[in-house]
Scaffold this motif. Sequence first.
Motif, short mmCIF file in Angstrom:
data_model
loop_
_atom_site.label_atom_id
_atom_site.label_comp_id
_atom_site.label_asym_id
_atom_site.label_seq_id
_atom_site.Cartn_x
_atom_site.Cartn_y
_atom_site.Cartn_z
N UNK A 193 15.65 -0.03 -8.46
CA UNK A 193 15.19 -0.76 -8.80
C UNK A 193 14.17 -0.18 -9.30
N UNK A 194 12.71 -0.77 -9.68
CA UNK A 194 11.17 0.04 -10.52
C UNK A 194 10.13 -0.41 -9.30
N UNK A 195 9.86 0.79 -8.97
CA UNK A 195 8.61 1.33 -7.96
C UNK A 195 7.96 -0.18 -7.64
N UNK A 196 7.88 -0.84 -6.74
CA UNK A 196 6.81 -2.02 -6.78
C UNK A 196 5.27 -2.00 -7.07
N UNK A 197 5.03 -2.54 -7.66
CA UNK A 197 3.12 -2.84 -8.01
C UNK A 197 3.29 -0.74 -8.44
N UNK A 198 4.54 -0.13 -9.11
CA UNK A 198 4.04 1.22 -9.54
C UNK A 198 4.69 1.06 -10.57
N UNK A 199 5.74 0.78 -11.41
CA UNK A 199 6.80 1.56 -12.17
C UNK A 199 7.39 2.77 -11.60
N UNK A 245 0.60 -1.36 -0.20
CA UNK A 245 0.06 -0.12 0.07
C UNK A 245 0.93 1.36 0.18
N UNK A 246 2.10 1.21 0.42
CA UNK A 246 2.87 2.48 0.92
C UNK A 246 3.50 3.01 -0.33
N UNK A 247 4.30 1.59 -1.16
CA UNK A 247 4.87 1.97 -2.84
C UNK A 247 3.98 2.24 -3.46
#
Length: 323
Positions: A145-151, A95-97
């Motif tokens: 890295x890639x922002x988890x769950x977002x890009x 939820x945070x990411x």
Amino acid sequence: MIARFRADLERFGFADTRLAIAVSGGPDSLALLLLAREACGADAIEAATVDHGLRPESAAEAAFVAEICKQLGVAHTTLTVEVPKGNVQSNARDARYLALGQWHDEVRAGVLVTAHHGDDQAETLLMRLNRGSGVPGLAGIRSTAEIPGWGGTLFRPLLRWSKRELESVVSASRIEPVRDPSNVDVKFDRARVRRFLAEQEWIDPDALAASAEHLEDAWRAIEWFAAEDWETHVVPDSDDQGRGFLYYANVPRAVAIETIRSIIEELGRETSRSDAARAFDRLWKGENASLAGVLAIPGTEQIADTGVTLRVWRFSEEPPRKT
């Protein structure tokens, strides 16, 4: 310390990039905020605090960060999220990411920056060693890295900094940071590992963090070779009307596992590294392998001019099972 932080930004090409900084109010993220404010200037950064609503103090902590940012002249946003029931730490992270990724886009930042540091890296390496992780896991917390769950890009500039150094940055500013009780709650694996490291005089967390960085370099090399392997040794299977692939599998196991995952993905499926590894082992022994609805059949092909024999594995959609 400001020059050192600036050098860390330059090392990754982010010295002149607009930074979206996640600030919880703890000593690590406050140190990140203070360092970025001095190294980049208030106008080049924005801060956000995620209020998970999991503790009664969370709203007050977000307001505390907002006030510090006001004093520093840094724009601040509080992001309120709902955390689903179940694995609280994992769900809170997701939820945070998701919230931070969306906010990062809204404020038109170049990268999302978090305060993971060398001690976090050491803890992560020990936890993953204990789970028998492969190179991708042992590479630990990635610098980028890639922002988890977002890009978009997630950047962690403090992986060469110790928690002790970050605490000293905050102490020098005369700010009393927020202390999250979950960080010392031994019902969580990370808190137990943190306590263990603190009790072991012979273990150097900085050295562990350096080892994780070396492993990250090794993992990036494997990723690079796997991309090359995909481009040069995987071709459409003409016998399967172009729907399947032939893989000339003659590279080390770690590289081949990544190529197998790429083939499965290209066929519209998904598979884990452990399943791809099991498929590799079967194919290497000359046995068929089935994973994610894809059938892999081993074979060989001889190059006429040289007489060299190559392994060729055929990947295609698994035929429907007879009932």
